[in-house]
Motif scaffolding. Structure first.
Motif, PDB file in Angstrom:
ATOM      1  N   ALA A  33       0.854  -1.186   0.000  1.00 45.57           N
ATOM      2  CA  ALA A  33       0.000   0.000   0.000  1.00 45.57           C
ATOM      3  C   ALA A  33       0.890   1.235   0.000  1.00 45.57           C
ATOM      4  N   GLU A  34       0.512   2.248  -0.747  1.00 47.37           N
ATOM      5  CA  GLU A  34       1.315   3.459  -0.850  1.00 47.37           C
ATOM      6  C   GLU A  34       1.047   4.387   0.328  1.00 47.37           C
ATOM      7  N   PRO A  35       2.108   4.957   0.937  1.00 43.07           N
ATOM      8  CA  PRO A  35       1.926   5.859   2.078  1.00 43.07           C
ATOM      9  C   PRO A  35       1.034   7.051   1.804  1.00 43.07           C
ATOM     10  N   CYS A  36       0.969   7.531   0.558  1.00 41.02           N
ATOM     11  CA  CYS A  36       0.115   8.683   0.261  1.00 41.02           C
ATOM     12  C   CYS A  36      -1.354   8.352   0.476  1.00 41.02           C
ATOM     13  N   ARG A  37      -1.699   7.085   0.463  1.00 38.62           N
ATOM     14  CA  ARG A  37      -3.090   6.706   0.694  1.00 38.62           C
ATOM     15  C   ARG A  37      -3.533   7.057   2.116  1.00 38.62           C
ATOM     16  N   VAL A  38      -2.617   7.053   3.058  1.00 34.22           N
ATOM     17  CA  VAL A  38      -2.946   7.450   4.423  1.00 34.22           C
ATOM     18  C   VAL A  38      -3.409   8.897   4.420  1.00 34.22           C
ATOM     19  N   ARG A  39      -2.655   9.776   3.777  1.00 35.12           N
ATOM     20  CA  ARG A  39      -3.003  11.192   3.713  1.00 35.12           C
ATOM     21  C   ARG A  39      -4.339  11.386   2.998  1.00 35.12           C
ATOM     22  N   ILE A  40      -4.536  10.693   1.901  1.00 40.37           N
ATOM     23  CA  ILE A  40      -5.776  10.819   1.142  1.00 40.37           C
ATOM     24  C   ILE A  40      -6.959  10.333   1.965  1.00 40.37           C
ATOM     25  N   SER A  41      -6.835   9.173   2.601  1.00 41.48           N
ATOM     26  CA  SER A  41      -7.951   8.650   3.381  1.00 41.48           C
ATOM     27  C   SER A  41      -8.259   9.558   4.562  1.00 41.48           C
ATOM     28  N   ARG A  42      -7.226  10.159   5.161  1.00 37.94           N
ATOM     29  CA  ARG A  42      -7.431  11.085   6.273  1.00 37.94           C
ATOM     30  C   ARG A  42      -8.242  12.291   5.820  1.00 37.94           C
ATOM     31  N   ARG A  43      -7.892  12.850   4.677  1.00 38.11           N
ATOM     32  CA  ARG A  43      -8.612  14.026   4.169  1.00 38.11           C
ATOM     33  C   ARG A  43     -10.051  13.697   3.801  1.00 38.11           C
ATOM     34  N   VAL A  44     -10.256  12.566   3.138  1.00 37.34           N
ATOM     35  CA  VAL A  44     -11.607  12.163   2.760  1.00 37.34           C
ATOM     36  C   VAL A  44     -12.444  11.931   4.010  1.00 37.34           C
ATOM     37  N   ARG A  45     -11.879  11.254   4.985  1.00 34.68           N
ATOM     38  CA  ARG A  45     -12.594  10.985   6.218  1.00 34.68           C
ATOM     39  C   ARG A  45     -12.939  12.273   6.943  1.00 34.68           C
ATOM     40  N   ARG A  46     -11.996  13.199   7.027  1.00 31.53           N
ATOM     41  CA  ARG A  46     -12.254  14.460   7.719  1.00 31.53           C
ATOM     42  C   ARG A  46     -13.356  15.254   7.018  1.00 31.53           C
ATOM     43  N   GLN A  47     -13.320  15.297   5.704  1.00 31.07           N
ATOM     44  CA  GLN A  47     -14.348  16.024   4.972  1.00 31.07           C
ATOM     45  C   GLN A  47     -15.722  15.387   5.173  1.00 31.07           C
ATOM     46  N   THR A  48     -15.766  14.071   5.234  1.00 31.79           N
ATOM     47  CA  THR A  48     -17.032  13.379   5.471  1.00 31.79           C
ATOM     48  C   THR A  48     -17.592  13.739   6.834  1.00 31.79           C
ATOM     49  N   VAL A  49     -16.735  13.715   7.844  1.00 30.84           N
ATOM     50  CA  VAL A  49     -17.185  14.022   9.204  1.00 30.84           C
ATOM     51  C   VAL A  49     -17.583  15.484   9.330  1.00 30.84           C
ATOM     52  N   ILE A  50     -16.789  16.387   8.778  1.00 31.12           N
ATOM     53  CA  ILE A  50     -17.101  17.815   8.874  1.00 31.12           C
ATOM     54  C   ILE A  50     -18.415  18.123   8.156  1.00 31.12           C
ATOM     55  N   ALA A  51     -18.677  17.443   7.063  1.00 27.84           N
ATOM     56  CA  ALA A  51     -19.915  17.670   6.326  1.00 27.84           C
ATOM     57  C   ALA A  51     -21.141  17.356   7.181  1.00 27.84           C
ATOM     58  N   ARG A  52     -20.984  16.531   8.129  1.00 33.90           N
ATOM     59  CA  ARG A  52     -22.072  16.195   9.050  1.00 33.90           C
ATOM     60  C   ARG A  52     -21.855  16.987  10.335  1.00 33.90           C
ATOM     61  N   GLN A  53     -22.449  18.145  10.413  1.00 33.40           N
ATOM     62  CA  GLN A  53     -22.202  19.075  11.513  1.00 33.40           C
ATOM     63  C   GLN A  53     -22.420  18.445  12.885  1.00 33.40           C
ATOM     64  N   TRP A  54     -23.285  17.472  12.993  1.00 32.74           N
ATOM     65  CA  TRP A  54     -23.550  16.853  14.276  1.00 32.74           C
ATOM     66  C   TRP A  54     -22.388  15.986  14.740  1.00 32.74           C
ATOM     67  N   LEU A  55     -21.391  15.804  13.896  1.00 39.89           N
ATOM     68  CA  LEU A  55     -20.209  15.036  14.284  1.00 39.89           C
ATOM     69  C   LEU A  55     -18.954  15.898  14.372  1.00 39.89           C
ATOM     70  N   ILE A  56     -19.097  17.203  14.253  1.00 40.77           N
ATOM     71  CA  ILE A  56     -17.936  18.084  14.173  1.00 40.77           C
ATOM     72  C   ILE A  56     -16.988  17.918  15.352  1.00 40.77           C
ATOM     73  N   ARG A  57     -17.519  17.714  16.547  1.00 38.39           N
ATOM     74  CA  ARG A  57     -16.636  17.612  17.711  1.00 38.39           C
ATOM     75  C   ARG A  57     -15.831  16.311  17.739  1.00 38.39           C
ATOM     76  N   LEU A  58     -16.214  15.334  16.924  1.00 38.57           N
ATOM     77  CA  LEU A  58     -15.451  14.090  16.835  1.00 38.57           C
ATOM     78  C   LEU A  58     -14.362  14.147  15.775  1.00 38.57           C
ATOM     79  N   ALA A  59     -14.348  15.200  14.963  1.00 37.66           N
ATOM     80  CA  ALA A  59     -13.494  15.241  13.776  1.00 37.66           C
ATOM     81  C   ALA A  59     -12.015  15.055  14.092  1.00 37.66           C
ATOM     82  N   ASP A  60     -11.491  15.782  15.081  1.00 40.09           N
ATOM     83  CA  ASP A  60     -10.050  15.684  15.371  1.00 40.09           C
ATOM     84  C   ASP A  60      -9.654  14.309  15.878  1.00 40.09           C
ATOM     85  N   VAL A  61     -10.422  13.775  16.816  1.00 37.62           N
ATOM     86  CA  VAL A  61     -10.102  12.451  17.357  1.00 37.62           C
ATOM     87  C   VAL A  61     -10.297  11.386  16.283  1.00 37.62           C
TER      88      VAL A  61
END
Length: 129
Positions: free
Chosen positions: A10-38
């Protein structure tokens, strides 16, 4: 990308990509915003372990159900994650699952098949309440 033995890692850049996609998904759901960093930290740790310690494909999965965010990483190794974690203060690595245990409400793993590949699914839960 194939290594010198022709095996795919697996390529290390996939970690960065998955992190960004996951963060955007969580942020898009405002009711989960406080969980975003953890959630970002835990997703990065699980995916980093899948990339760093196994050969072959890896995948990140998020699931929201009944007030619980489950973050999971699948990898192609059936080898279980270590349960006895002894990390010294001066160790340069080995803290990933220690962080997962400390920050998540629950965590675990189980063998799993994805496509034609057998491996494992390591997960952790974050409760919204």
């Amino acid at each position: 990308m194939p290594d010198s033995k022709g095996e795919t890692r697996a390529e290390p850049c996939r970690v960065r990509i998955s992190r960004r996609v996951r963060r955007q998904t969580v942020i898009a759901r405002q009711w989960l915003i406080r969980l975003a960093d953890v959630a970002e930290l835990l997703a990065a740790e699980l995916v980093s372990n899948a990339v760093r310690h196994t050969k072959g494909p890896a995948a990140l999965r998020l699931c929201w159900r009944d007030g619980v965010l489950r973050i999971g990483a699948w990898d192609a190794s059936p080898e279980p994650p270590p349960y006895e974690l002894a990390v010294t203060p001066d160790a340069g690595a080995g803290r990933g699952l220690v962080l997962v245990r400390a920050c998540a409400d629950d965590w675990g793993w189980h063998p799993q098949r994805q496509g034609g590949d057998f491996g494992k699914y390591v997960w952790c839960d974050l409760e919204a309440a």
